[in-house]
Design an enzyme around this catalytic site. Structure first.
Site, mmCIF file in Angstrom:
data_model
loop_
_atom_site.group_PDB
_atom_site.id
_atom_site.type_symbol
_atom_site.label_atom_id
_atom_site.label_comp_id
_atom_site.label_asym_id
_atom_site.label_seq_id
_atom_site.Cartn_x
_atom_site.Cartn_y
_atom_site.Cartn_z
ATOM 1 N N ARG A 124 29.212 44.836 48.124
ATOM 2 C CA ARG A 124 27.653 45.401 49.463
ATOM 3 C C ARG A 124 28.363 46.144 49.746
ATOM 4 N NH1 ARG A 124 26.710 38.891 51.129
ATOM 5 N NH2 ARG A 124 28.772 38.939 49.883
ATOM 6 N N TRP A 125 30.029 46.333 50.823
ATOM 7 C CA TRP A 125 29.895 47.334 51.645
ATOM 8 C C TRP A 125 30.051 48.532 50.850
ATOM 9 C CZ3 TRP A 125 34.717 50.319 51.778
ATOM 10 C CH2 TRP A 125 34.249 50.668 53.533
ATOM 11 N N TRP A 150 36.661 36.156 36.266
ATOM 12 C CA TRP A 150 36.980 37.201 35.012
ATOM 13 C C TRP A 150 35.812 37.635 34.382
ATOM 14 C CZ3 TRP A 150 41.542 38.398 34.598
ATOM 15 C CH2 TRP A 150 42.657 38.189 34.362
ATOM 16 N N GLU A 152 38.403 23.222 60.003
ATOM 17 C CA GLU A 152 37.842 23.918 60.717
ATOM 18 C C GLU A 152 36.814 25.193 59.259
ATOM 19 O OE1 GLU A 152 35.702 22.925 63.447
ATOM 20 O OE2 GLU A 152 37.607 21.239 63.450
ATOM 21 N N ASP A 172 35.247 37.655 51.084
ATOM 22 C CA ASP A 172 33.716 38.535 50.074
ATOM 23 C C ASP A 172 33.214 39.407 51.281
ATOM 24 O OD1 ASP A 172 31.616 38.088 48.434
ATOM 25 O OD2 ASP A 172 31.171 35.902 49.777
ATOM 26 N N LEU A 219 56.454 34.489 56.945
ATOM 27 C CA LEU A 219 54.561 34.413 56.879
ATOM 28 C C LEU A 219 54.881 33.338 55.408
ATOM 29 C CD1 LEU A 219 51.687 34.409 57.128
ATOM 30 C CD2 LEU A 219 51.477 36.545 56.744
ATOM 31 N N ARG A 269 35.059 32.630 56.142
ATOM 32 C CA ARG A 269 34.490 33.210 54.636
ATOM 33 C C ARG A 269 34.104 34.900 55.517
ATOM 34 N NH1 ARG A 269 31.879 31.306 49.569
ATOM 35 N NH2 ARG A 269 31.177 33.354 49.228
ATOM 36 N N HIS A 314 36.357 47.235 47.233
ATOM 37 C CA HIS A 314 37.718 46.539 46.328
ATOM 38 C C HIS A 314 39.048 47.404 47.753
ATOM 39 C CE1 HIS A 314 35.959 43.415 44.439
ATOM 40 N NE2 HIS A 314 35.589 44.636 43.816
ATOM 41 N N ARG A 370 31.105 50.059 43.443
ATOM 42 C CA ARG A 370 31.211 48.520 43.570
ATOM 43 C C ARG A 370 33.426 48.255 44.327
ATOM 44 N NH1 ARG A 370 29.016 44.003 43.938
ATOM 45 N NH2 ARG A 370 31.237 42.350 43.210
ATOM 46 N N SER A 376 32.415 28.324 47.069
ATOM 47 C CA SER A 376 33.165 28.891 45.860
ATOM 48 C C SER A 376 34.389 28.569 45.009
ATOM 49 C CB SER A 376 32.781 30.102 46.026
ATOM 50 O OG SER A 376 31.528 31.310 46.499
ATOM 51 N N THR A 391 38.167 31.544 38.763
ATOM 52 C CA THR A 391 38.356 31.815 37.369
ATOM 53 C C THR A 391 37.576 32.352 37.120
ATOM 54 O OG1 THR A 391 37.701 29.309 38.163
ATOM 55 C CG2 THR A 391 39.821 29.480 36.919
HETATM 56 C C1 FPP Z 1 34.748 39.827 47.154
HETATM 57 O O1 FPP Z 1 34.116 40.796 47.039
HETATM 58 C C2 FPP Z 1 35.970 40.234 46.565
HETATM 59 C C3 FPP Z 1 37.013 39.928 45.366
HETATM 60 C C4 FPP Z 1 36.080 39.209 44.672
HETATM 61 C C5 FPP Z 1 38.607 40.361 45.670
HETATM 62 C C6 FPP Z 1 39.320 40.300 46.902
HETATM 63 C C7 FPP Z 1 40.146 41.184 46.429
HETATM 64 C C8 FPP Z 1 40.037 42.840 47.150
HETATM 65 C C9 FPP Z 1 40.193 42.596 49.104
HETATM 66 C C10 FPP Z 1 41.047 43.832 47.052
HETATM 67 C C11 FPP Z 1 42.832 42.914 46.259
HETATM 68 C C12 FPP Z 1 43.220 42.080 46.549
HETATM 69 C C13 FPP Z 1 44.609 42.138 47.365
HETATM 70 C C14 FPP Z 1 46.165 40.704 47.323
HETATM 71 C C15 FPP Z 1 45.689 42.661 46.712
HETATM 72 P P1 FPP Z 1 32.385 40.777 46.186
HETATM 73 O O2 FPP Z 1 32.835 41.512 45.371
HETATM 74 O O3 FPP Z 1 32.304 39.358 45.644
HETATM 75 O O4 FPP Z 1 31.801 41.296 47.266
HETATM 76 P P2 FPP Z 1 29.856 40.832 46.913
HETATM 77 O O5 FPP Z 1 29.542 39.630 46.974
HETATM 78 O O6 FPP Z 1 29.424 42.130 47.999
HETATM 79 O O7 FPP Z 1 29.722 41.500 45.883
#
Ligand code: FPP
Length: 251
Positions: free
Chosen positions: A26-27, A71, A209, A22, A133, A190, A39, A35, A198, A68
């Site tokens: 924000r990053w 989307w 844990e 997560d 793995l 998390r 990703h 945004r 979530s 889910t």
């Molecule tokens: C949450 O950050 C992240 C996601 C909903 C998607 C995670 C996906 C990736 C890291 C990239 C693709 C994955 C693979 C396996 C190649 P957020 O968007 O909810 O962040 P926020 O809470 O700061 O808005």
């Protein structure tokens, strides 16, 4: 970093780690970027997490890549996440093979665009005999939805007289979950400061844990994972027993 890694006890490694990745959005916002930039950088952290698990001999890593509920995000963001997935799979197949990593997914694969399904099926097929793995991507996954499916499938068997009601037990339920061949989660991580589950692996985390960190996912690197494992090794897992009973078992 090597000093950190050397502190990790080889005989107390969690077997199954699950991560709610997560904080990508924000990053990116902190850097005044869109945004999707978050990703894209999150993918590097995915790679580091997989490498770290390989180095430590962790057998199961499950990543919450798309829920889910995701989307409902803006169309462009969903599209970017899907294409990141396809490009990462294409790019990383060789590395998965080289490192003996087996890919699988949990969730409603049918909800994903056909191009993503095709790529996933190919990588799953090509890596199915790998043994180091077990990497599981949760895609269009929701734990309640998973449990609804379990109940439907078990009910069908009961109605068809393939299963008696008295035969339903935890084992039967485990075997009907998307995660059927995976062990329970030992450690749930998390990132980004949120302290909630979530709708992720509700059944499977019964005795896990939990580790919550403020670090945003794109900043969560090998050393962060090693630190998380060190914290795990300092916890006492009692599974409902007393400390004294656990000490006896470990004697
Ligand atoms: C949450 O950050 C992240 C996601 C909903 C998607 C995670 C996906 C990736 C890291 C990239 C693709 C994955 C693979 C396996 C190649 P957020 O968007 O909810 O962040 P926020 O809470 O700061 O808005």
């Amino acid at each position: 970093m090597d000093i950190l890694k050397a502190q990790i006890l080889k005989n107390k490694i969690p077997q199954h780690i699950a991560i709610i990745m997560d904080g990508n959005g924000r990053w990116a916002k902190l850097k005044n970027k869109p945004r999707v930039y978050g990703h894209k950088n999150g993918v590097n952290s995915v790679r580091e997490a997989i490498e770290s698990c390989g180095e430590l001999g962790i057998k199961y890593l499950t990543l919450y890549a798309f829920s889910t509920e995701n989307w409902n995000r803006p169309k462009l963001e969903v599209k970017t996440l899907m294409s990141l997935l396809v490009s990462s799979l294409k790019k990383e197949l060789k590395t998965l093979q080289k490192n003996n990593i087996k890919l699988r997914t949990i969730g409603n694969l049918n909800d994903l665009p056909k191009s993503v399904q095709k790529e996933l099926i190919e990588v799953i097929e090509k890596t199915k005999n790998n043994t180091a793995l077990n990497l599981t991507l949760a895609l269009s996954y929701g734990s309640r939805d998973e449990i609804v499916n379990v109940i439907r499938n078990i009910s069908k068997k009961v109605v068809n007289n393939d299963l008696a009601i008295e035969e339903i037990n935890e084992n039967i339920i485990n075997n009907h979950l998307y995660t059927f061949s995976l062990p329970d989660v030992d450690y749930l991580i998390r990132t980004s400061g949120e302290k909630r589950i979530s709708n992720f692996l509700l059944w499977q985390i019964a005795y896990a844990e939990m580790y919550f960190t403020d670090t945003l996912w794109p900043d969560f690197k090998k050393e962060n994972l090693f630190n998380a494992i060190l914290e795990y090794q300092n916890r006492e897992r009692r599974f409902g027993k007393t400390s004294e009973q656990i000490e006896k078992i470990n004697e």
